[in-house]
Design an enzyme around this catalytic site. Structure first.
Site, PDB file in Angstrom:
ATOM      1  N   ARG A  92       1.495  -1.389   0.371  1.00  8.92           N
ATOM      2  CA  ARG A  92      -0.060  -0.554   0.275  1.00  8.92           C
ATOM      3  C   ARG A  92       0.715   1.106   0.308  1.00  8.92           C
ATOM      4  NH1 ARG A  92      -2.205   0.777   4.664  1.00  8.92           N
ATOM      5  NH2 ARG A  92      -2.072  -1.440   5.817  1.00  8.92           N
ATOM      6  N   SER A 277      -2.239  -4.572   9.953  1.00  7.66           N
ATOM      7  CA  SER A 277      -1.724  -4.696   9.306  1.00  7.66           C
ATOM      8  C   SER A 277      -0.354  -5.226   9.125  1.00  7.66           C
ATOM      9  CB  SER A 277      -1.412  -4.084   8.062  1.00  7.66           C
ATOM     10  OG  SER A 277      -2.344  -3.293   7.856  1.00  7.66           O
ATOM     11  N   CYS A 279      -0.042  -8.086  11.176  1.00  6.53           N
ATOM     12  CA  CYS A 279       0.563  -8.552  12.842  1.00  6.53           C
ATOM     13  C   CYS A 279       0.203  -9.684  13.773  1.00  6.53           C
ATOM     14  CB  CYS A 279       0.320  -7.350  13.895  1.00  6.53           C
ATOM     15  SG  CYS A 279       1.299  -5.764  13.180  1.00  6.53           S
ATOM     16  N   ASN A 391       6.061  -9.120   0.927  1.00  3.26           N
ATOM     17  CA  ASN A 391       3.801  -8.880   1.161  1.00  3.26           C
ATOM     18  C   ASN A 391       3.560  -9.788  -0.197  1.00  3.26           C
ATOM     19  OD1 ASN A 391       2.114  -7.963   2.041  1.00  3.26           O
ATOM     20  ND2 ASN A 391       2.103  -5.964   0.397  1.00  3.26           N
TER      21      ASN A 391
HETATM   22  C1  OXD Z   1      -3.726  -4.388   4.641  1.00  2.00           C
HETATM   23  C2  OXD Z   1      -4.426  -5.593   4.383  1.00  2.00           C
HETATM   24  O1  OXD Z   1      -2.271  -3.878   3.810  1.00  2.00           O
HETATM   25  O2  OXD Z   1      -5.603  -6.401   4.764  1.00  2.00           O
HETATM   26  O3  OXD Z   1      -4.079  -4.252   5.662  1.00  2.00           O
HETATM   27  O4  OXD Z   1      -3.638  -6.133   2.808  1.00  2.00           O
HETATM   28 MN    MN Z   2      -5.690  -5.054   6.445  1.00  2.00          MN
END
Ligand code: OXD
Ligand code: MN
Length: 631
Positions: A92, A277, A279, A391
């Site tokens: 993101r 995110s 965790c 990721n």
């Molecule tokens: C995030 C996801 O980045 O759920 O929170 O992918």
């Molecule tokens: Mn998320």
């Protein structure tokens, strides 16, 4: 479509859509929808338009096109495909994600915002002609069970079959619901274009990646990006719009899982849990022996005095790193069995996907998001290129999972008995504790939630406060958001019990004090607390488990002995670290949240007093064996 659409929109749609697709769109008698799609066509100039209904045939077309265009490649196991995002487009992008704010308004210093007129002009310029040579796919969805009081209708326009494929796996299609609601349908709108693509079908102009949120018209624009967290409108982009709507309407839209925890005598108790995110949210919801209803987002409403929750999604866009047969047996099995799975940003060798920390040796070469890969390969700066991206993700639907909760599509949701906030705090909070009441819990664990940013965002490794794990997605001021939360609890007959967990606590030597399998034990403890089956100890930061209760649950769930020393390491209150935490949180609210509710400072202040009192009596370290039984 006739009389209800302006002549101009009608003309644009007639020219751009073939007869079959025109008929599908025209069957929804909603002039705003026609106007919206016509505007997207006029601006982005796609070469073709495909309108996706709820039919299996249309969904099959999307799956096939995702492969035919080269956005996805088939893998060896039936139903599995892989997609690669560009090397610079794998998380993101907080920097490029902005709210379009009308002149004279501001969301506060914690937000990334841009003047609405300026932002609209910029994004429209970037979208102009961006779909030339591409197909525009128009999709209809319902966030939440179709036709439920929780649900929000959405239209997604995208030129990526990968995005469309992800969304038909992750969301409930609602073409028929749009037809039923016709003129009356209100909906969120999403426009996405991958922009110019190279021969690997990767966005070329990632430097001009923009994700702009227009809360005035409930529209989100995303361009020159493919990473699903930036491109899929229905996930975190819709969450931003939903949070604003929820606060205005008195309900909660949250970054939370929902799960059924199974207690004694066949009892099932529902919990929602907010974690930043990366965790442990999905992995908690997938705890063996329990059922999953949501892994990422929850809508919570007061229904006749009871907190009830639904999942706006029906699938998981999950993190692959760390999924091994030992740590995550349920997910591992799904990812290695036939069925519909989209992998992204993994290493592929002989048609098999590989990811980091998967509990086996990885091949020494293959193909990954950086192209052909071999062990020892470096980038332009000489840094080693990893076999797969940290990721790397998978997309699966919840329905086929053996542990999918049967209430997933209940239009009235499930009753929530507990809410869990999970921080990533190496120093202070104990492994699990319960708030004294709704207000204490949501402030001390939720509003004070501290974490370290993970690889899911581009600025990894930063310590920060992440209010209720939802900070990245807030679209109203933190003060307004918290005020709604506080009031929501007051309106309930019996608010859910509130818990704080901290999987990431380290001891003095920097070692983890808990392992992943112990989550199962804490969940069972929380479930019993909700029903008053077990007591608790009165600590300065919350109610703590008693040793004998945890020892019994350990034996039952893990078949293991729970040593006293382990309990003491996990539950000793570290007084100076907790005092320092309060200071950091207060500073954050003083600096960044001018409209913070008074309750935030009251709850934190009272916690400081309790800690100072404990310090006077016991010193800097307060063993749980020194604590008194709670009343
Ligand atoms: C995030 C996801 O980045 O759920 O929170 O992918
Ligand atoms: Mn998320």
């Amino acid at each position: 479509m006739g009389g209800s659409v302006s002549g101009r929109a009608h003309q644009i749609l007639r020219n751009a859509l073939d007869e079959a697709n025109f008929r599908k769109l025209a069957a929804i008698e909603n002039p705003f929808l026609h106007q919206f799609v016509a505007e997207v066509i006029e601006l982005c100039q796609p070469s073709r338009v495909f309108v996706c209904t709820d039919s299996e045939e249309d969904k099959r077309f999307i799956r096939e096109q995702a492969v035919a265009t080269g956005e996805e490649r088939p893998l060896a196991i039936e139903g599995h495909t892989v997609h690669f995002d560009g090397p610079k487009d794998q998380s993101r992008d907080r920097e490029a994600t902005k709210y379009l704010v009308p002149k004279g308004e501001s969301l506060g210093s914690a937000f990334n915002q841009i003047d609405r007129d300026e932002g609209l002009a910029e994004i429209r310029e970037l979208l102009r002609g961006s779909m030339r040579g591409h197909t525009l796919i128009v999709l209809f969805f319902s966030l939440g069970p179709v036709g439920s009081p929780f649900s929000i209708l959405c239209v997604q326009c995208t030129d990526s079959f990968y995005v469309a494929h992800n969304e038909i796996l992750l969301y409930r299609t609602a073409y028929e619901q749009f037809r039923r609601e016709g003129k009356g349908a209100e909906f969120f709108r999403f426009v996405h274009s991958s922009g110019r693509l190279d021969e690997n079908m990767v966005s070329v102009d990632w430097r001009k990646r923009r994700i702009y949120i227009d809360y005035i018209t409930n529209t989100v624009y995303s361009v020159n990006t493919q990473y699903a967290g930036n491109s899929m409108g229905l996930k975190k982009l819709a969450l931003r719009l939903a949070i604003r709507k929820a606060a205005r309407e008195g309900w909660l839209a949250e970054h939370m899982f929902i799960m059924g925890v199974h207690g004694p005598g066949g009892r099932k108790t529902y919990f929602a849990g907010a974690f930043p995110s990366g965790c442990g949210k999905t992995s908690t919801a997938m705890t063996p022996g329990e059922t999953i209803l949501a892994d990422d987002i929850a809508y919570i409403r007061n229904i006749n005095g009871e907190a009830r929750a639904v999942n706006p999604e029906i699938g998981i866009f999950g993190i692959l790193k760390g999924i091994s047969p030992d740590r995550e047996p349920l997910i591992y099995r799904i990812l290695t069995s036939p069925g519909e799975v989209i992998f992204s940003n993994v290493l592929v060798k002989d048609g098999r996907p590989y990811w980091l920390d998967m509990g086996r040796e990885l091949p020494k070469e293959g193909v990954n998001p950086w192209g052909r890969w071999w062990e020892g390969k470096t980038d332009e700066e000489g840094n080693p290129i990893p076999p797969a991206h940290k990721n790397a993700r998978y997309t699966v639907s919840l329905h086929p999972l053996p542990n999918c909760d049967p209430e997933l599509d209940n239009p009235m949701g499930v009753p929530l008995s507990g809410i869990i906030y999970g921080c990533r705090d190496a120093r202070a909070y104990v492994i699990v504790q319960q708030g004294f009441d709704w207000l204490h819990g949501i402030i001390a664990y939720g509003a004070a939630l501290e974490t370290v940013t993970m690889f899911t965002v581009l600025d990894e490794g930063k310590e920060e406060i992440n209010v209720m794990a939802v900070q990245d997605f807030l679209s109203i001021s933190v003060g307004e958001y918290l005020r709604n939360y506080i009031e929501f609890g007051k309106g309930l007959r019996e608010p859910p019990a509130v818990f704080g967990v901290n999987y990431f606590l380290l001891d003095e030597n920097g070692e983890q004090v808990a392992n992943i399998h112990e989550r199962a034990v804490w969940l069972k403890w929380m479930e019993r607390r909700v029903h008053g089956d077990v007591g608790a100890l009165l600590g300065p930061t919350g109610l703590l488990p008693k040793f004998d209760d945890l020892r019994a649950i350990y034996r039952e769930v893990l078949g293991e002995e729970y040593p006293r020393e382990r309990y003491e390491r996990q539950f000793t209150i570290r007084v100076p670290e907790n005092l320092a935490k309060i200071e950091r949180v207060e500073r954050f609210y003083q600096r960044h949240v001018p409209d913070a509710p008074e309750e935030v400072f009251q709850v934190l202040g009272a916690q400081r007093e309790r800690l100072l009192e404990a310090q006077r009596r016991f010193g800097d370290r307060l063993s749980p064996f020194q604590l008194e039984e709670a009343a």
